[in-house]
Design a protein around this motif. Structure first.
Motif, PDB file in Angstrom:
ATOM      1  N   PHE A  12      -3.028  -6.411  -4.374  1.00 21.28           N
ATOM      2  CA  PHE A  12      -4.787  -6.524  -3.916  1.00 21.28           C
ATOM      3  C   PHE A  12      -5.602  -7.646  -4.027  1.00 21.28           C
TER       4      PHE A  12
ATOM      5  N   VAL B 273     -12.138  -0.959  -1.834  1.00 25.04           N
ATOM      6  CA  VAL B 273     -10.935  -0.453  -1.402  1.00 25.04           C
ATOM      7  C   VAL B 273     -10.072  -1.379  -2.978  1.00 25.04           C
TER       8      VAL B 273
ATOM      9  N   PRO C 261      -7.415   1.871  -4.547  1.00 28.42           N
ATOM     10  CA  PRO C 261      -6.388   1.295  -3.922  1.00 28.42           C
ATOM     11  C   PRO C 261      -5.717   2.571  -3.300  1.00 28.42           C
TER      12      PRO C 261
ATOM     13  N   SER D 151      -4.531   6.529   9.693  1.00 31.58           N
ATOM     14  CA  SER D 151      -4.929   6.416   8.452  1.00 31.58           C
ATOM     15  C   SER D 151      -5.785   8.168   7.405  1.00 31.58           C
TER      16      SER D 151
ATOM     17  N   ARG E 136      -9.625   0.413   5.863  1.00 35.49           N
ATOM     18  CA  ARG E 136      -9.295  -0.531   6.133  1.00 35.49           C
ATOM     19  C   ARG E 136      -9.931  -0.738   7.827  1.00 35.49           C
TER      20      ARG E 136
ATOM     21  N   SER F   1       0.861  -1.104   0.707  1.00 37.51           N
ATOM     22  CA  SER F   1      -0.277  -0.131   0.113  1.00 37.51           C
ATOM     23  C   SER F   1       1.114   1.211   0.480  1.00 37.51           C
TER      24      SER F   1
ATOM     25  N   ASP G 236     -14.026  -3.907   1.598  1.00 35.72           N
ATOM     26  CA  ASP G 236     -12.748  -4.643   1.126  1.00 35.72           C
ATOM     27  C   ASP G 236     -12.812  -4.332  -0.869  1.00 35.72           C
TER      28      ASP G 236
ATOM     29  N   ARG H 229      -7.094   2.423   0.729  1.00 34.80           N
ATOM     30  CA  ARG H 229      -6.909   0.574   1.320  1.00 34.80           C
ATOM     31  C   ARG H 229      -6.544   1.087   2.954  1.00 34.80           C
TER      32      ARG H 229
ATOM     33  N   TYR I 142      -7.854 -10.279  -2.014  1.00 33.00           N
ATOM     34  CA  TYR I 142      -9.110 -10.327  -2.235  1.00 33.00           C
ATOM     35  C   TYR I 142     -10.244 -12.283  -2.260  1.00 33.00           C
TER      36      TYR I 142
ATOM     37  N   TRP J 257      -1.611  -2.931  -7.893  1.00 33.10           N
ATOM     38  CA  TRP J 257      -2.592  -3.362  -6.914  1.00 33.10           C
ATOM     39  C   TRP J 257      -3.436  -4.912  -7.729  1.00 33.10           C
TER      40      TRP J 257
END
Length: 218
Positions: A57, A84, A88, A124, A94, A22, A81, A91, A61, A54
Motif C-alpha cells: 500500500f 487509508v 489499512p 464496502s 475508497r 487488502s 488515500d 481501504r 501511494y 502494508w
C-alpha cells in the motif's frame, strides 16, 4: 486526468493486486484476533503478511504521488488515500472516489455506473463492518464491565451502528473502542448517503426520461 497518463495506467494495473492484498491483510488480521492459542510461528507469519501488505500500500501511494507531480498538494487532494495508508483496514472506503466520479460526471450517467456504485458501497459496508467488528472486539474482550464478550456481540453491535440504529444493548467501554465506534458511525452515515443518493439520482433520471418521452398535450 488523462486516461493514458502514467498515473492512470499504474492505477489500472495495480487495482486487482491491491484488492487482493487488502483481502489478505484483512484475513491475516482476523486470524490474529479470532484464533486463540495461535502458535508463535503462525502468529509471526500473520504479522509478516500484515507488514508486507502494508508495504505494498505504501509503495502504491508513493508511486502515485511521484507520478502525479503534485508534491504536497497530492496529500491534500488525496486525503482519503492518505487516511487509508495510515489505517489499512479502511481501504474499502475508497468507494467514495467512485461515488464522487458519478456525481461529477457530465451528461446522463449510465445505469451500469449507478449500479456499480451501489454494489461497491454494499461490499464496502460488509468489509468495513467486519474490520470494525474485529477492531472493537480486540479492544473490548477482557475489559472490565465489557458488554461485548464474544465476536458475535461485536458483529451485532457493528450492524446496529452502521445502520444508524444503535440499540444500546451492547456498547464499547474502552477509550479506543469508543473511538472506533465514532468512526463506524461516520462510515455508516457516509455509505448510507452514497447508496441512497445514487439510487435517488437514478430514479430522477428515469422519471425525467419518461417525461421527455411523454407526448405533448397529454
Amino acid at each position: 486526468m488523462d486516461d493514458d497518463s502514467p498515473k492512470a495506467r499504474w492505477e489500472r494495473r495495480t487495482e486487482v493486486p491491491l484488492a487482493v492484498a487488502s483481502l489478505v491483510y484483512l484475513a491475516s488480521y482476523a486470524i490474529q484476533v479470532l484464533a486463540r492459542g495461535l502458535p508463535d510461528d503462525l502468529r509471526d507469519l500473520c504479522l509478516a503478511v500484515l507488514l508486507l501488505a502494508w508495504a505494498l500500500f505504501a509503495v502504491d501511494y508513493a508511486v502515485r504521488w511521484r507520478l502525479s507531480g503534485q508534491r504536497l498538494r497530492f496529500v491534500r487532494t488525496h486525503w482519503l488515500d492518505t487516511l487509508v495508508l495510515i489505517l489499512p483496514l479502511l481501504r474499502p472506503l475508497r468507494v467514495v472516489r467512485v461515488y464522487e466520479a458519478v456525481q461529477r460526471r457530465h451528461g446522463r450517467p449510465r445505469l451500469v455506473l449507478h449500479a456499480r456504485v451501489i454494489v461497491y458501497a454494499g461490499l464496502s459496508t460488509v468489509l468495513l463492518g467486519f474490520a470494525g467488528a474485529l477492531a472493537v472486539y480486540q479492544q473490548e474482550r477482557g475489559a472490565p464491565d465489557a458488554t461485548m464478550r464474544t465476536f458475535g456481540d461485536a458483529v451485532w453491535w457493528t450492524c446496529s451502528t452502521l445502520a444508524t440504529v444503535g440499540y444500546g444493548d451492547i456498547a464499547p467501554v474502552t477509550p479506543l473502542g469508543r473511538l472506533i465506534a465514532v468512526g463506524m458511525m461516520a462510515i455508516g452515515l457516509a455509505l448510507l448517503g452514497a447508496v441512497t443518493g445514487t439510487f435517488a439520482s437514478w430514479l430522477l433520471q428515469v422519471f425525467s426520461r419518461e417525461d421527455d418521452e411523454w407526448p405533448p398535450g397529454r
